[in-house]
Design a protein around this motif. Structure first.
Motif, PDB file in Angstrom:
ATOM      1  N   GLU A 125      -8.336   5.908   8.744  1.00 21.60           N
ATOM      2  CA  GLU A 125      -7.334   5.555   7.975  1.00 21.60           C
ATOM      3  C   GLU A 125      -7.450   4.330   7.171  1.00 21.60           C
ATOM      4  O   GLU A 125      -6.776   3.673   6.207  1.00 21.60           O
ATOM      5  CB  GLU A 125      -6.077   5.866   9.108  1.00 21.60           C
ATOM      6  CG  GLU A 125      -5.604   6.789   9.750  1.00 21.60           C
ATOM      7  CD  GLU A 125      -4.706   6.290  10.429  1.00 21.60           C
ATOM      8  OE1 GLU A 125      -4.668   5.554  11.596  1.00 21.60           O
ATOM      9  OE2 GLU A 125      -4.136   7.397  10.968  1.00 21.60           O
ATOM     10  N   LEU A 126      -7.623   3.094   7.770  1.00 16.30           N
ATOM     11  CA  LEU A 126      -8.204   1.845   7.926  1.00 16.30           C
ATOM     12  C   LEU A 126      -9.271   1.880   5.757  1.00 16.30           C
ATOM     13  O   LEU A 126      -8.919   1.427   4.752  1.00 16.30           O
ATOM     14  CB  LEU A 126      -8.953   1.040   8.635  1.00 16.30           C
ATOM     15  CG  LEU A 126      -9.432  -0.447   8.335  1.00 16.30           C
ATOM     16  CD1 LEU A 126      -7.775  -0.751   6.857  1.00 16.30           C
ATOM     17  CD2 LEU A 126     -10.273  -0.679   8.980  1.00 16.30           C
ATOM     18  N   ARG A 137      -9.451   4.908   4.529  1.00 24.10           N
ATOM     19  CA  ARG A 137      -9.158   5.130   3.548  1.00 24.10           C
ATOM     20  C   ARG A 137      -8.225   4.593   2.370  1.00 24.10           C
ATOM     21  O   ARG A 137      -7.678   4.436   1.262  1.00 24.10           O
ATOM     22  CB  ARG A 137      -7.880   6.336   4.166  1.00 24.10           C
ATOM     23  CG  ARG A 137      -7.257   6.944   2.322  1.00 24.10           C
ATOM     24  CD  ARG A 137      -6.365   8.079   3.140  1.00 24.10           C
ATOM     25  NE  ARG A 137      -5.330   7.316   3.823  1.00 24.10           N
ATOM     26  CZ  ARG A 137      -4.123   6.364   3.650  1.00 24.10           C
ATOM     27  NH1 ARG A 137      -3.835   6.567   3.189  1.00 24.10           N
ATOM     28  NH2 ARG A 137      -3.640   6.451   4.988  1.00 24.10           N
ATOM     29  N   LEU A 138      -6.970   4.033   3.654  1.00 27.46           N
ATOM     30  CA  LEU A 138      -6.959   1.951   2.961  1.00 27.46           C
ATOM     31  C   LEU A 138      -7.070   1.172   2.018  1.00 27.46           C
ATOM     32  O   LEU A 138      -7.003   1.126   0.971  1.00 27.46           O
ATOM     33  CB  LEU A 138      -5.906   1.978   3.397  1.00 27.46           C
ATOM     34  CG  LEU A 138      -4.334   2.342   4.545  1.00 27.46           C
ATOM     35  CD1 LEU A 138      -3.928   1.640   5.311  1.00 27.46           C
ATOM     36  CD2 LEU A 138      -3.063   2.604   3.616  1.00 27.46           C
ATOM     37  N   THR A 157      -7.860   3.468  -0.916  1.00 19.54           N
ATOM     38  CA  THR A 157      -7.061   3.375  -2.476  1.00 19.54           C
ATOM     39  C   THR A 157      -6.600   2.596  -2.893  1.00 19.54           C
ATOM     40  O   THR A 157      -5.734   2.255  -3.610  1.00 19.54           O
ATOM     41  CB  THR A 157      -5.723   4.377  -1.565  1.00 19.54           C
ATOM     42  OG1 THR A 157      -5.880   3.929  -0.890  1.00 19.54           O
ATOM     43  CG2 THR A 157      -6.906   6.070  -1.467  1.00 19.54           C
ATOM     44  N   HIS A 158      -6.418   1.016  -2.293  1.00 18.70           N
ATOM     45  CA  HIS A 158      -5.800  -0.053  -2.328  1.00 18.70           C
ATOM     46  C   HIS A 158      -6.596  -1.207  -2.292  1.00 18.70           C
ATOM     47  O   HIS A 158      -6.563  -2.189  -1.484  1.00 18.70           O
ATOM     48  CB  HIS A 158      -4.727  -0.516  -1.544  1.00 18.70           C
ATOM     49  CG  HIS A 158      -3.609   0.502  -1.415  1.00 18.70           C
ATOM     50  ND1 HIS A 158      -2.731   0.620  -2.426  1.00 18.70           N
ATOM     51  CD2 HIS A 158      -3.580   1.557  -0.654  1.00 18.70           C
ATOM     52  CE1 HIS A 158      -1.706   1.966  -2.115  1.00 18.70           C
ATOM     53  NE2 HIS A 158      -2.302   2.114  -1.575  1.00 18.70           N
TER      54      HIS A 158
END
Length: 66
Positions: free
Chosen positions: A47-48, A50-51, A54-55
């Motif tokens: 999840e980290l 992916r974040l 994406t950001h």
């Protein structure tokens, strides 16, 4: 009825949120900050990642850092 004035006072004095930050917060964010509800599970590495994708952090010129 929720004690909005008390909630705003606690958020402003303990966490130094502005009124705009308070009113923009989601109920889940307020629960987390105030210590209500169930504690959230930790952030998984996937999840980290992916974040981060994406950001991405932005350089001062407004472009993503290489």
């Amino acid at each position: 009825m929720l004690p909005w004035a008390d909630l705003l006072r606690i958020i402003a004095t303990r966490w130094a949120w502005t009124p705009a930050e308070f009113w923009a917060a989601t109920p889940r964010e307020l629960e987390a900050v105030l210590g209500f509800g169930c504690p959230a599970d930790g952030l998984k590495r996937s999840e980290l990642d992916r974040l981060i994708r994406t950001h991405p952090d932005m350089a001062t010129c407004g472009r993503a850092e290489d």
